[in-house]
Design an enzyme around this catalytic site. Structure first.
Site, PDB file in Angstrom:
ATOM      1  N   THR A   1       0.783  -1.290   0.063  1.00 35.40           N
ATOM      2  CA  THR A   1       0.061   0.274   0.182  1.00 35.40           C
ATOM      3  C   THR A   1       0.981   1.311   0.117  1.00 35.40           C
ATOM      4  OG1 THR A   1       0.025   0.324   2.092  1.00 35.40           O
ATOM      5  CG2 THR A   1      -1.669  -0.883   1.331  1.00 35.40           C
ATOM      6  N   ASP A   2       0.042   2.467  -0.414  1.00 33.43           N
ATOM      7  CA  ASP A   2       0.890   3.636  -0.081  1.00 33.43           C
ATOM      8  C   ASP A   2       0.756   3.908   1.338  1.00 33.43           C
ATOM      9  OD1 ASP A   2       2.078   6.109  -0.291  1.00 33.43           O
ATOM     10  OD2 ASP A   2       1.232   6.547  -2.325  1.00 33.43           O
ATOM     11  N   CYS A   3       1.442   4.778   1.968  1.00 31.23           N
ATOM     12  CA  CYS A   3       1.588   5.106   3.485  1.00 31.23           C
ATOM     13  C   CYS A   3       0.619   6.040   3.990  1.00 31.23           C
ATOM     14  CB  CYS A   3       2.881   5.438   3.746  1.00 31.23           C
ATOM     15  SG  CYS A   3       4.342   4.395   2.929  1.00 31.23           S
TER      16      CYS A   3
END
Ligand SMILES: *[C@@H]1O[C@H](CO)[C@@H](O)[C@H](O)[C@H]1NC(C)=O
Ligand SMILES: *[C@@H]1O[C@H](CO)[C@@H](O)[C@H](O)[C@H]1NC(C)=O
Ligand SMILES: *[C@@H]1O[C@H](CO)[C@@H](O)[C@H](O)[C@H]1NC(C)=O
Ligand SMILES: *[C@@H]1O[C@H](CO)[C@@H](O)[C@H](O)[C@H]1NC(C)=O
Length: 775
Positions: free
Chosen positions: A303-305
Site C-alpha cells: 500500500t501507499d503509506c
C-alpha cells in the site's frame, strides 16, 4: 506517500507524547546506528542451529523455503510481517526489517529504511525523472538504475539502507498542474513504459544474470490512475478518479503492465485514491485480478503509506477497521506501509472476516522477495554484492553519469540565429540573474537524497566566463521583483542568462498548481532584463511541469529558451556545458506545455483523456488534445539539423483472417487482436537519418502513427523512438520493427484491443507515409 492522512494531524494532544517517544527513539536509534553491518536473517555463524532450517538453505527452492518458514510462525508473528516495519522472531534468527526505502533518482533519505551518516554522507543525485525521461535514451535509463542499485547495495552493506526501494513512479503526467509530475517520465504511455521497465532492470538485474535473484527490489507506483494530489480542495485521500475502461487500458495501465511483464518488477504499490468508487488497495479486480492474475507479478503488492487507514478513516469505505483490513488482504494486498494491518488483522481473523491462509499468502510473497534478495542467505559479505562499500558511492564515474544525464535531458526550446551556443572566446562577461541561478537543493527535486556535492548554475557558468550575479527575486515565488540591479548587469554584460522557474514550494507532493504561469513577478523581471540586455538573452526554466512562457517565445529580445527540469547535483555544470556548446542539446519534451487558458477550462479532476465535443472538453496530452499549446510533446532543438529519408516501409499490410471470419462477408471497421491471426504480423520501417549541421549530436527519431478515426482512437501516438549519435555530415540507419497487433492496435470503448482497418499514417518529423491495413 510520506504524509499521513490529514485527520491524524488534528490529534494535537497526542502529538507531544509522540514527540517524546520520537526523541527517545532517536537517541536509541543513533546508538544502534553506530553499527556498520547489514541486517540479515539466518546468521548461522553466531547461531549454528539455524543451518538445519530449510528456510535458511540458500540452495533450496524459494517456494520450499517460504513454505518452511511460514509453517513455523504463530498467527501473531505472521501479522508482524504484514507491515513495513516488520517484526522479528529471534528463535528463528529473523531480525527486524524495514521495507520502506526510496531511490527515485538516487538513493534517498525519504523513508525510514535508509539514511546517511559520516560513513556514507551522500549518494549520487541524478536529475529528477522528468528530465532524464527527456533524454529519450533507454540505455541511460537503465545505466542510472544500475548505478543507484550499486550505491544502494554499498549502503546496505554498512547498515545504512534496506534492499526494497519504492521507486519508480510510473503514473502518467496527465495534467501540467500535478505537483508530482516531476517524478514521472511524462505524458506518453510508451515512453513511461520504456522508462519504467528499463529503470527497474537497472535496479534489479544482477551482473551474474541470475534472473530469480535480485540486486535490489524495485516497486512501480502508484497503481493506478493516480495524478491528483491537492487541487482546489480535492485531495488524494478523498479523490475518486472516474476513469473509462478505454482510458484505463490505453493510458493508465500500460506502464504498470510493462513494469511487471517487461521489467519483471518485484513490487507494485496501490495508491490512495479510488478508481470508479473503489479504493485501489481494496479492489480485488485491480490487485488479485490484473496484477497477480493477468500480469503474473513475481513479488509483493504494497500500500501507499497508509492507504488502508485512508480508505477506512478518510473515505469511510468500510464500517469497521477489521473489515478494512480484511478487504485489503482479500483484494490481494501483501504488505501495508503503515500499521493498520498490525493493529486490526488479528481481530479480523477472530471475527471470521479473513482466514489465516490469506495472511499466509501475503507473507509468502513478502518473504519470497526477501529470499530473492539474499536476506535469508546468511552473511551478505559472502554474497555477490558483499564487497561493495562506501568507496562505491559517489565515485567519480557515478557523478559523471549524473552530469551526463542532465546534459542528455536538457531541452532547447527556442534559439534565434546568433544566440546559442555562446562562444567562450567572444563572450567574456556574463550576467547571471534569477532566483534559481545559485540554488542547490532545488536542483534535486523531491524524493531526494543528500547528494555527493552540488554545482549550481552560477558555479557552472563561472567556470567558463566572468560572471556578475543578481537574484532579482527573493525566492521563486517572486512576490516583488528587484529589476534595477538586474537590468544594470544585463546592460553591460556580453550575454545574459536568466535562471527562473519553480521549486518544491510551487509544485510538490500534496501541492498541485492552480495556474501555470511563471510564479509571481518572474515574467516582469525577465521582460525588463531582456529589454535592457546588451547581448543574447538565454532564459533557463528550472521546473518539473510545463509553464506558460508564450510571452518569452514571442519576445525577440529573448533569444533562447532552455528547459532544464530539476537537473540533479551536477545540473549547473550540465547547463554550462550546453550554453557554451561543449554539449549539443538533444533532449525532447516528455510532456506538453499549455497556455494558462487550458487550466481555466479544464478541472484537474476530469480524468478523461478523450475530448468531448458536447461539453467543449478538449482532451489531454498530444494523443488527444487539439487546442493550442506553448510547446508540445517531442519538441526540442539541436545546434545541428537532421533530415530523415524513408528507406523501407510497406504500403499495405493484410490481415490473414480465416475464410469464415465475419469481417470477410460484412464490412468491419476493425479486427480483434486475436493471437492466431496476429502472430508474426510485423514489418520493418527503415530510415536514413543525416546530421546536416556542423556539430555532432544525439538525435531522437520518433515514429508516430495516426490510426483511422474509429473507436475514439488517438489522433496520433508514439509507436517507437530511437536515439542515435551522428557526427556532422554523417548519416545512420534507424530500424523500427512494428508489430501490427501490439503497436498499430487501439483500445476500443470496452477495453479490447483492435486493429483498425484502413489508412494508418506513419510520421517521422515532417515525413509522412500512408499504410493500408486490410483483410
Ligand atoms: C541439526 O539436525 C541434526 C539432525 O536432526 C542434529 O543432529 C544436529 O545437532 C542439528 N544441528 C544443530 C547445529 O542444531
Ligand atoms: C475461511 O475458510 C473456510 C474454510 O475453508 C471457508 O469456509 C470460509 O469461507 C473462509 N472464509 C473467508 C472469509 O475466506
Ligand atoms: C525597453 O527599453 C526602452 C529604452 O531602452 C524603453 O523605451 C521601452 O519602453 C522598453 N520596453 C519595455 C517593454 O520595457
Ligand atoms: C545514451 O546514453 C548512454 C549512457 O550514458 C550513452 O553512452 C549513449 O551515448 C547515449 N546515446 C546517445 C545517442 O546519446
Amino acid at each position: 506517500m510520506t504524509f499521513p492522512p490529514s485527520q491524524n494531524r488534528a490529534k494535537q494532544s497526542n502529538y507531544s507524547v509522540l514527540l517524546c517517544i520520537h526523541i527517545l527513539f532517536f537517541i536509541l536509534s543513533t546508538r544502534v546506528s553506530a553499527q556498520s553491518s547489514p541486517v540479515f536473517a539466518c546468521d548461522v555463524k553466531s547461531n549454528p542451529g539455524l543451518s538445519n532450517f530449510t528456510f535458511c538453505n540458500p540452495a533450496a527452492e524459494v517456494g520450499k523455503r517460504v513454505e518452511d518458514l511460514v509453517g513455523r510462525l504463530t498467527l501473531q508473528e505472521k501479522i508482524g510481517f504484514l507491515v513495513n516495519s516488520a517484526g522479528s522472531v529471534s528463535r528463528l534468527g529473523i531480525p527486524k526489517y524495514e521495507w520502506w526505502s526510496e531511490a527515485l533518482h538516487g538513493v534517498s533519505y525519504v523513508g525510514p529504511g535508509t539514511r546517511f551518516s559520516s560513513l556514507v554522507p551522500g549518494a549520487t543525485s541524478f536529475p529528477q525523472v522528468i528530465l532524464t525521461a527527456a533524454s529519450f535514451n533507454v540505455t541511460l535509463f537503465q545505466a542510472i538504475g544500475k548505478v543507484v542499485s550499486t550505491e544502494a547495495r554499498a549502503m546496505y552493506n554498512v547498515g545504512l539502507a534496506g534492499l526494497t526501494f519504492w521507486s519508480p513512479n510510473v503514473n502518467i503526467f496527465r495534467d501540467p498542474r500535478w505537483g508530482r509530475g516531476q517524478e514521472t517520465p511524462g505524458e506518453d504511455p510508451l515512453l513511461t513504459s520504456k522508462y519504467g521497465s528499463a529503470y527497474v532492470r537497472g535496479l534489479q538485474d544482477r551482473d551474474d544474470g541470475d534472473k530469480e535473484r535480485l540486486k535490489v527490489a524495485a516497486c512501480c507506483k502508484h497503481y493506478t490512475a493516480y495524478d491528483v494530489d491537492a487541487w482546489k480542495g480535492v485531495d488524494r485521500y478523498h479523490f475518486n478518479a472516474v476513469v473509462t475502461q478505454q482510458d484505463m487500458d490505453d493510458t493508465f495501465q500500460p506502464p504498470f503492465k510493462s513494469c511487471v511483464i517487461d521489467g519483471n518488477v518485484a513490487s507494485v504499490m496501490c495508491s490512495y485514491n479510488q478508481v470508479n468508487g473503489k479504493p485501489t488497495c481494496a479492489d480485488p479486480d485491480l490487485l488479485a485480478g490484473v496484477i497477480r492474475g493477468q500480469w503474473k507479478l513475481n513479488g509483493y503488492i504494497v500500500t501507499d503509506c497508509d492507504s488502508i487507514d485512508v480508505f477506512y478513516n478518510s473515505q469511510h469505505y468500510t464500517k469497521t477497521p477489521e473489515e478494512a483490513a480484511a478487504k485489503a488482504l482479500l483484494a490481494g494486498l501483501d504488505l501495508n506501509c503503515g500499521s493498520f494491518l498490525a493493529k486490526h488483522t488479528e481481530d479480523a481473523v477472530k471475527a471470521g472476516l479473513v482466514n489465516e491462509s490469506v495472511i499466509d499468502r501475503a507473507i509468502k510473497n513478502n518473504f519470497a522477495t526477501l529470499m530473492r534478495l539474499g536476506f535469508f542467505d546468511g552473511d551478505p559479505s559472502k554474497q555477490l554484492y558483499g564487497k561493495l562499500g562506501p568507496k562505491d558511492v559517489c565515485s567519480s564515474e557515478n557523478q559523471e553519469l549524473a552530469r551526463e544525464a542532465a546534459r542528455q535531458g536538457i531541452v532547447l526550446l527556442k534559439n534565434s540565429k546568433g544566440s546559442l551556443p555562446l562562444s567562450p572566446t567572444t563572450i567574456k562577461t556574463l550576467a547571471v540573474i534569477g532566483p534559481n541561478a545559485d540554488v542547490t537543493k532545488t536542483m534535486i527535486g523531491n524524493y531526494e537524497g543528500t547528494p555527493c556535492k552540488y554545482t549550481t548554475p552560477l558555479q557552472g557558468l563561472t567556470a567558463l566566463a566572468a560572471t556578475t550575479y543578481v537574484p532579482g527575486c527573493g525566492n521563486v515565488a517572486c512576490s516583488s521583483a528587484q529589476v534595477d540591479d538586474a537590468k544594470k548587469i544585463a546592460a553591460s554584460a556580453d550575454a545574459t542568462v536568466l535562471v527562473m522557474g519553480a521549486d518544491q514550494s510551487i509544485e510538490a507532493e500534496s501541492r498541485d498548481r492552480i495556474d501555470i504561469f511563471l510564479p509571481g513577478q518572474q515574467q516582469l523581471l525577465i521582460t525588463q532584463v531582456a529589454n535592457a540586455s546588451k547581448g543574447p538573452v538565454i532564459l533557463v526554466i528550472m521546473s518539473g511541469g510545463g509553464m506558460d512562457v508564450q510571452f518569452a517565445k514571442d519576445n525577440d529580445k529573448i533569444t533562447s529558451i532552455l528547459w532544464v527540469g530539476y537537473p540533479g547535483e551536477a545540473g549547473g555544470a550540465a547547463i554550462a556545458d550546453v550554453i557554451f556548446g561543449f554539449f549539443n542539446p538533444s533532449g525532447r519534451l516528455p510532456m506538453s506545455w499549455y497556455p494558462q487558458s487550458y487550466t481555466d477550462k479544464i478541472p484537474m479532476t476530469n480524468m478523461n483523456m478523450r475530448p468531448d465535443p458536447a461539453t467543449g472538453y478538449p482532451g489531454r496530452t498530444y494523443r488527444f488534445y487539439k487546442g493550442p499549446t506553448v510547446y508540445t510533446f517531442g519538441d526540442g532543438l539541436s545546434y545541428s539539423s537532421y533530415n530523415h529519408k524513408l528507406v523501407q516501409a510497406p504500403k499495405l499490410v493484410s490481415f490473414p483472417l480465416e475464410e469464415t471470419h465475419v469481417c470477410r462477408s460484412s464490412k468491419c471497421k476493425s479486427v480483434d487482436v486475436v493471437e492466431e491471426s496476429c502472430q508474426n504480423l510485423a514489418f520493418d520501417v527503415h530510415l536514413r537519418v543525416k546530421n546536416t549541421g556542423k556539430m555532432g549530436g544525439g538525435h531522437t527519431v520518433f515514429l508516430f502513427s495516426s490510426p483511422p478515426s474509429v473507436h475514439n482512437a488517438p489522433q496520433k501516438h508514439l509507436l517507437g523512438f530511437e536515439k542515435v549519435f551522428l557526427e556532422p555530415q554523417t548519416e545512420g540507419l534507424v530500424r523500427f520493427k512494428v508489430d501490427v497487433c501490439k503497436d498499430l492496435s487501439v483500445v476500443d470503448e470496452l477495453g479490447s484491443r483492435k486493429v483498425a482497418l484502413g489508412q494508418h499514417v506513419l510520421h517521422v518529423g515532417n515525413l509522412k507515409h500512408t499504410l493500408n491495413v486490410w483483410i
